[in-house]
Design an enzyme around this catalytic site. Structure first.
Site: not given
Ligand code: ADP
Length: 508
Positions: A178, A186, A202, A255-256, A277, A305, A311, A468, A485
């Site tokens: 995003n 960061r 990435p 990420g998630s 995060e 935004r 998030c 932010s 961060e």
């Molecule tokens: P989103 O739903 O926003 O794509 P994710 O958590 O799936 O969020 O992805 C955020 C980052 O984590 C991306 O760089 C993705 O490639 C990476 N990612 C997804 N699954 C895994 C995993 N099992 N191990 C490590 N990195 C992961």
């Protein structure tokens, strides 16, 4: 060069020509097509994957699909380079980061175009991201110089206790799509300021910006091997392999929450230092005594935004009964006026969502909420186009059992419900496993702090829809993550505390 580094370097081929992207008539962006590992570009006979433009569905570029072994080769190089970097003066690191900042800002338009091409946000917002992302580099160039240590006497008077900060070592950085630049700088900037080396993975949807940024760091004099970028479709396999390598000491992830949980479990094997995060479910609370205009303005920022794909985006609008009708009318009116389109076009206020899955999710959440009794104030559907566009949408009075009441929306859809008392607002705001950010609109200072103190979130915005700031500690509580961060705190995430006990004998 150590034997390990020589071995790792011999695995790479020379760079091919960069990929040239005609991002507009004016600006041509060149993107390195391969992995940026140890100053070398790895290309050659490797598998690749395509990066799509969410505004058109067309392929922007293809990049190398790294294997876990590629990443382990990067670890070897990062580890060696990191040891030399850790021994440099903080003044030197600061100077290099200042140079990187200057070049990033000089090339702002170029980077912004690339962000828009691979991620979709309108160009003006992409420029804003470059400024914000580069500011982390400047901030940590400055922060690198701040001494972080102290001396204290032991309570018995027989020792002096000295503390200082040591770089944590080689770090794996995993970033989302995003904010393709800001989420990377960061992490990279404080890591370099602290004396660490990094392997950046990435998001597979937006790998190009990171490759360009790594190239700029190199141009600024960041030694080869300190900032390595591995682009891959095998995030899980690659991360698992890197985190199992004893030379790696930290993982920083944005990420998630489910992926964060998996990474935390994996990090426990090697006892890695972690920064997480994770997801949010931000409430935006508007009290009867709020300034309506500021509340509407803040509510728009908190939703639009990044097209709602952040998030910290307002996910649940809680509006007090006395102001609700006026707020809904004014906010819906403004939402309906937003120009949707390709982010490269002038005047566009909302670009596409990131992919088909995100588009389908917006449609599903809206349809489900309406089926359960919500009314539609504006928008409501996907726009028929080759890209992935959804109308700016406002839903009113969605029921608690609608999926939108509990899910992170990540799109330009606002869901507004009404409340009567302050306590009800607080209880509903906290009724979520997440705790990243919240927004409170009121003109009563006592109310603002009373409510904020009771909200279970890491960040609260008062009368504004954005939290932010490079100098602030960004981060969450509960299932939104661990660590911070930005600010001075962001540097500490890449440092270990060292303490030295000095015997102190009294002399005559
Ligand atoms: P989103 O739903 O926003 O794509 P994710 O958590 O799936 O969020 O992805 C955020 C980052 O984590 C991306 O760089 C993705 O490639 C990476 N990612 C997804 N699954 C895994 C995993 N099992 N191990 C490590 N990195 C992961």
């Amino acid at each position: 060069m150590s034997a390990a580094e020589a071995r790792a370097r011999s695995a790479f081929r020379d760079a091919a020509d960069p990929v040239f992207l005609a991002a507009s008539d004016r600006v041509l962006v060149s993107v390195p097509p391969g992995l940026r590992v140890g100053g070398e570009l790895m290309v050659g006979q490797r598998a690749t994957f395509a990066v799509a433009d969410p505004a058109t569905g067309a392929t922007v570029a293809t990049v190398v699909d790294a294997t876990p072994q590629d990443a382990l080769d990067a670890v070897a190089i990062a580890y060696e380079s990191g040891r030399a970097w850790a021994a440099t003066s903080t003044r030197h690191r600061s100077d290099v980061l200042h140079r990187a900042y200057a070049i990033l800002m000089e090339r702002r338009d170029e980077i912004a175009l690339l962000i828009t091409r691979e991620m979709g946000k309108p160009l003006a917002e992409a420029r804003g991201e470059v400024t914000y992302a580069s500011d982390y580099v400047r901030w940590y160039a400055e922060e690198a110089l701040r001494p972080a240590g102290n001396v204290r006497p032991g309570p018995e008077g027989d020792v002096r206790l000295l503390t200082s900060r040591a770089p944590v070592g080689t770090c794996l950085l995993i970033t989302p799509w995003n904010f393709p630049m800001a989420m990377a700088t960061r992490k990279i900037a404080p890591a370099l300021a602290a004396g660490c080396s990094v392997i950046l993975k990435p998001a597979e949807l937006t790998p190009l910006t990171s490759l360009l940024v790594a190239d700029i760091f190199r141009e600024a004099g960041v030694p080869d091997g300190l900032v390595n970028v591995v682009t891959t479709t095998d995030a899980a396999g690659l991360s698992r392999a890197v985190m199992a390598d004893p030379r790696v000491r930290k993982v920083s992830f944005t990420g998630s929450t489910p992926v964060g949980r998996t990474l935390l479990a994996q990090a426990s094997e090697n006892l890695l230092k972690t920064s997480m995060e994770l997801g949010g479910n931000a409430p935006l609370i508007v009290f009867d005594d709020a300034d309506l205009e500021r509340a509407v303005e803040g509510a728009l920022t908190a939703k639009l935004r990044n097209g709602g794909q952040s998030c910290t985006a307002a996910n649940r609008y809680l509006v007090q009964e006395g102001i609700a009708d006026a707020f809904i009318e004014a906010f819906s009116e403004r939402m309906s006026q937003i120009v949707v389109g390709n982010g490269l076009a002038a005047g566009v206020g909302l670009g596409p969502v990131i992919d088909q899955r995100a588009l389908d999710k917006c449609t599903r959440l809206v349809d489900d909420a309406i089926a359960r009794g919500a009314t539609l104030a504006t928008g409501g559907k996907a726009i028929d186009s080759a890209g992935w566009f959804f109308e700016p949408t406002v839903l009113v009075d969605a029921s608690d059992d609608a999926e939108i009441a509990t899910t992170e929306i990540f799109g330009p859809v606002a869901s507004i419900t009404r409340f009567s008392t302050q306590q009800e607002a607080i209880d509903r705001a906290n009724d979520t496993p997440f705790g990243l950010s919240a927004y409170v609109f009121t003109q009563d200072l006592d109310r603002a702090f009373t409510v904020a103190d009771r909200l279970e979130t890491g960040m609260v915005g008062f009368n504004q829809g954005i939290v932010s700031n490079i100098s602030a500690p960004f981060g969450g509580t509960k299932h939104s993550g661990l660590g911070r961060e930005g600010g001075a705190e962001g540097l500490e995430e890449y440092q270990d505390i060292r303490y030295y006990a000095m015997n102190r004998r009294q002399t005559a």
